[in-house]
Design an enzyme around this catalytic site. Structure first.
Site, PDB file in Angstrom:
ATOM      1  N   SER A   7       2.764  15.667  -0.123  1.00  0.00           N
ATOM      2  CA  SER A   7       2.779  17.017   0.453  1.00  0.00           C
ATOM      3  C   SER A   7       4.051  17.198   1.271  1.00  0.00           C
ATOM      4  O   SER A   7       4.234  16.538   2.299  1.00  0.00           O
ATOM      5  CB  SER A   7       1.564  17.215   1.355  1.00  0.00           C
ATOM      6  OG  SER A   7       1.796  18.316   2.211  1.00  0.00           O
ATOM      7  N   HIS A  32       3.264  18.378  -3.846  1.00  0.00           N
ATOM      8  CA  HIS A  32       2.241  19.287  -3.317  1.00  0.00           C
ATOM      9  C   HIS A  32       2.919  20.214  -2.310  1.00  0.00           C
ATOM     10  O   HIS A  32       3.539  19.757  -1.345  1.00  0.00           O
ATOM     11  CB  HIS A  32       1.138  18.460  -2.666  1.00  0.00           C
ATOM     12  CG  HIS A  32      -0.016  19.267  -2.192  1.00  0.00           C
ATOM     13  ND1 HIS A  32      -1.019  19.703  -3.028  1.00  0.00           N
ATOM     14  CD2 HIS A  32      -0.330  19.732  -0.964  1.00  0.00           C
ATOM     15  CE1 HIS A  32      -1.905  20.391  -2.336  1.00  0.00           C
ATOM     16  NE2 HIS A  32      -1.508  20.425  -1.071  1.00  0.00           N
ATOM     17  N   ASP A  34       2.524  23.234   0.244  1.00  0.00           N
ATOM     18  CA  ASP A  34       1.532  23.926   1.069  1.00  0.00           C
ATOM     19  C   ASP A  34       2.097  25.222   1.619  1.00  0.00           C
ATOM     20  O   ASP A  34       2.961  25.215   2.495  1.00  0.00           O
ATOM     21  CB  ASP A  34       1.153  23.023   2.256  1.00  0.00           C
ATOM     22  CG  ASP A  34       0.249  21.874   1.839  1.00  0.00           C
ATOM     23  OD1 ASP A  34      -0.772  22.136   1.183  1.00  0.00           O
ATOM     24  OD2 ASP A  34       0.576  20.713   2.180  1.00  0.00           O
ATOM     25  N   MET A  36       1.355  28.523   3.781  1.00  0.00           N
ATOM     26  CA  MET A  36       0.412  28.982   4.814  1.00  0.00           C
ATOM     27  C   MET A  36       0.900  30.291   5.417  1.00  0.00           C
ATOM     28  O   MET A  36       2.095  30.438   5.690  1.00  0.00           O
ATOM     29  CB  MET A  36       0.324  27.951   5.933  1.00  0.00           C
ATOM     30  CG  MET A  36      -0.107  26.586   5.462  1.00  0.00           C
ATOM     31  SD  MET A  36      -0.074  25.433   6.832  1.00  0.00           S
ATOM     32  CE  MET A  36      -0.646  23.952   6.001  1.00  0.00           C
ATOM     33  N   HIS A  65      -0.268  24.927  -3.300  1.00  0.00           N
ATOM     34  CA  HIS A  65      -1.561  25.108  -2.617  1.00  0.00           C
ATOM     35  C   HIS A  65      -1.441  26.314  -1.695  1.00  0.00           C
ATOM     36  O   HIS A  65      -0.805  26.239  -0.652  1.00  0.00           O
ATOM     37  CB  HIS A  65      -1.868  23.814  -1.836  1.00  0.00           C
ATOM     38  CG  HIS A  65      -3.122  23.863  -1.042  1.00  0.00           C
ATOM     39  ND1 HIS A  65      -3.442  22.905  -0.105  1.00  0.00           N
ATOM     40  CD2 HIS A  65      -4.167  24.744  -1.033  1.00  0.00           C
ATOM     41  CE1 HIS A  65      -4.607  23.194   0.435  1.00  0.00           C
ATOM     42  NE2 HIS A  65      -5.060  24.305  -0.100  1.00  0.00           N
ATOM     43  N   MET A  67      -2.652  28.669   0.954  1.00  0.00           N
ATOM     44  CA  MET A  67      -3.587  28.900   2.063  1.00  0.00           C
ATOM     45  C   MET A  67      -3.232  30.253   2.652  1.00  0.00           C
ATOM     46  O   MET A  67      -2.724  30.363   3.775  1.00  0.00           O
ATOM     47  CB  MET A  67      -3.455  27.763   3.085  1.00  0.00           C
ATOM     48  CG  MET A  67      -4.074  26.471   2.567  1.00  0.00           C
ATOM     49  SD  MET A  67      -3.510  25.019   3.452  1.00  0.00           S
ATOM     50  CE  MET A  67      -2.010  24.700   2.538  1.00  0.00           C
ATOM     51  N   MET A 136     -10.761  19.916  -0.033  1.00  0.00           N
ATOM     52  CA  MET A 136     -10.060  19.669   1.236  1.00  0.00           C
ATOM     53  C   MET A 136     -10.830  18.625   2.040  1.00  0.00           C
ATOM     54  O   MET A 136     -12.035  18.758   2.260  1.00  0.00           O
ATOM     55  CB  MET A 136      -9.955  20.963   2.062  1.00  0.00           C
ATOM     56  CG  MET A 136      -8.965  21.987   1.561  1.00  0.00           C
ATOM     57  SD  MET A 136      -7.294  21.346   1.299  1.00  0.00           S
ATOM     58  CE  MET A 136      -6.844  20.802   2.958  1.00  0.00           C
ATOM     59  N   GLY A 141      -4.457  23.659   7.352  1.00  0.00           N
ATOM     60  CA  GLY A 141      -3.586  24.227   8.384  1.00  0.00           C
ATOM     61  C   GLY A 141      -2.512  23.260   8.867  1.00  0.00           C
ATOM     62  O   GLY A 141      -1.408  23.680   9.183  1.00  0.00           O
ATOM     63  N   GLY A 143      -0.755  19.058   8.674  1.00  0.00           N
ATOM     64  CA  GLY A 143      -0.700  17.694   8.167  1.00  0.00           C
ATOM     65  C   GLY A 143      -1.089  16.735   9.287  1.00  0.00           C
ATOM     66  O   GLY A 143      -1.212  17.139  10.450  1.00  0.00           O
ATOM     67  N   GLY A 144      -1.302  15.478   8.936  1.00  0.00           N
ATOM     68  CA  GLY A 144      -1.501  14.442   9.947  1.00  0.00           C
ATOM     69  C   GLY A 144      -2.871  14.408  10.601  1.00  0.00           C
ATOM     70  O   GLY A 144      -3.057  13.764  11.631  1.00  0.00           O
ATOM     71  N   ASP A 174      -7.285  16.410  -0.697  1.00  0.00           N
ATOM     72  CA  ASP A 174      -6.127  16.716   0.155  1.00  0.00           C
ATOM     73  C   ASP A 174      -6.515  16.644   1.628  1.00  0.00           C
ATOM     74  O   ASP A 174      -7.365  17.403   2.090  1.00  0.00           O
ATOM     75  CB  ASP A 174      -5.663  18.147  -0.214  1.00  0.00           C
ATOM     76  CG  ASP A 174      -4.473  18.628   0.593  1.00  0.00           C
ATOM     77  OD1 ASP A 174      -3.863  17.814   1.316  1.00  0.00           O
ATOM     78  OD2 ASP A 174      -4.150  19.830   0.488  1.00  0.00           O
ATOM     79  N   GLY A 175      -5.857  15.730   2.353  1.00  0.00           N
ATOM     80  CA  GLY A 175      -6.002  15.689   3.799  1.00  0.00           C
ATOM     81  C   GLY A 175      -6.416  14.323   4.316  1.00  0.00           C
ATOM     82  O   GLY A 175      -7.470  13.803   3.965  1.00  0.00           O
ATOM     83  N   GLY A 176      -5.545  13.737   5.123  1.00  0.00           N
ATOM     84  CA  GLY A 176      -5.886  12.474   5.784  1.00  0.00           C
ATOM     85  C   GLY A 176      -5.981  11.281   4.853  1.00  0.00           C
ATOM     86  O   GLY A 176      -6.620  10.283   5.186  1.00  0.00           O
ATOM     87  N   GLY A 196       0.522  13.466   2.705  1.00  0.00           N
ATOM     88  CA  GLY A 196       1.679  14.004   3.427  1.00  0.00           C
ATOM     89  C   GLY A 196       2.234  12.975   4.373  1.00  0.00           C
ATOM     90  O   GLY A 196       3.229  12.298   4.081  1.00  0.00           O
ATOM     91  N   SER A 197       1.568  12.817   5.529  1.00  0.00           N
ATOM     92  CA  SER A 197       2.120  11.901   6.533  1.00  0.00           C
ATOM     93  C   SER A 197       2.148  10.456   6.042  1.00  0.00           C
ATOM     94  O   SER A 197       3.050   9.708   6.419  1.00  0.00           O
ATOM     95  CB  SER A 197       1.341  12.023   7.850  1.00  0.00           C
ATOM     96  OG  SER A 197      -0.024  12.146   7.608  1.00  0.00           O
TER      97      SER A 197
END
Ligand code: DX5
Ligand code: ZN
Length: 225
Positions: A7, A32, A34, A36, A65, A67, A136, A141, A143-144, A174-176, A196-197
């Site tokens: 991401s 990816h 994002d 927003m 993606h 949002m 999700m 909203g 990253g990280g 997606d996420g974490g 991402g992170s």
């Protein structure tokens, strides 16, 4: 096989091109992206003009993606900027099927996403219209954030619905996510991992990508047996 989707929200934007080429060299199949709007989510990222510039650098799959509320307003712009797949949110508009059909009519792969608290059974109605489902595993909203474990059940339900439908639909989470927990979602049917992170924050990006792939794939292969 698992696909890895770094991401770019977590990239260093002052070196975006260079960092993207590094994800490519490391074998990441997807990027990816994002988008927003500060309305659907409490953050603003970037829009089509930014990723249009990186389209020249790579043939990786651009996994956009959205949002944003009422995404149909911007589909033409996102297609023109080089999207290969466009994901809209179940929670973002009323005309979701129309939007998914419009995305497909433009020759781009349509996908639907649900937020962590959304009942995964809502996904059933979208199965004829999508090529991918995005679960999700953080509130969209930022990253990280930390992985929300209920996403494992949502992924399992999505995989069951896909299996019953007989359609070939990818399941992305997606996420974490990182090498430490990618197996939690691939073991229940996810085959596209967004990170991402864990990718852009790693001291060795290529190593981070290959670790996510290895750990994710190990559990995915067990599922296929
Ligand atoms: C969150 C975004 C994610 C996020 C992932 O709204 O959709 O794609 O950037 O970042 P990490 O992997 O750091 O959670
Ligand atoms: Zn995302």
């Amino acid at each position: 096989m698992i696909k890895i989707a770094p991401s770019i929200l977590s990239a260093d934007f002052s070196r975006l091109g260079e960092q993207i080429l590094k994800t490519k060299e490391a074998g990441a199949e997807y990027l990816h992206i994002d988008v927003m709007d500060g309305v659907f989510v409490p953050n603003i990222s970037f829009g089509a003009p930014v990723y249009k510039c990186i389209r020249k650098l790579t043939d990786q799959f651009f996994d956009v993606h959205l949002m944003i509320v009422d995404p149909i307003r911007y589909i033409d712009a996102f297609v023109k900027a080089g999207a290969d797949g466009i994901t809209i949110h179940h929670e973002a508009c009323a005309n979701r099927i129309e939007t998914l059909e419009y995305i497909r009519s433009k020759g781009v792969r349509p996908a639907i996403s649900i937020k962590p608290k959304t009942d995964p059974y809502v996904l059933e109605r979208y199965l004829p219209y999508v090529d991918m489902i995005l679960i999700m595993s953080v509130e969209p909203g930022f990253g990280g954030q930390s992985f929300i474990p209920s996403a494992i059940d949502s992924t399992r339900v999505a995989a069951e619905l896909v299996r019953e439908s007989g359609r070939d639909i990818d399941i992305e989470v997606d996420g974490g996510l990182s090498a430490a927990n990618a197996g939690l979602v691939t073991s229940v049917g996810a085959n596209v991992i967004v990170a991402g992170s864990a990718v852009f924050g790693a001291p060795d990006m290529a190593r981070a990508i290959s670790d996510i792939r290895q750990n994710g794939e190990k559990d995915y292969l067990k599922l296929l047996k």
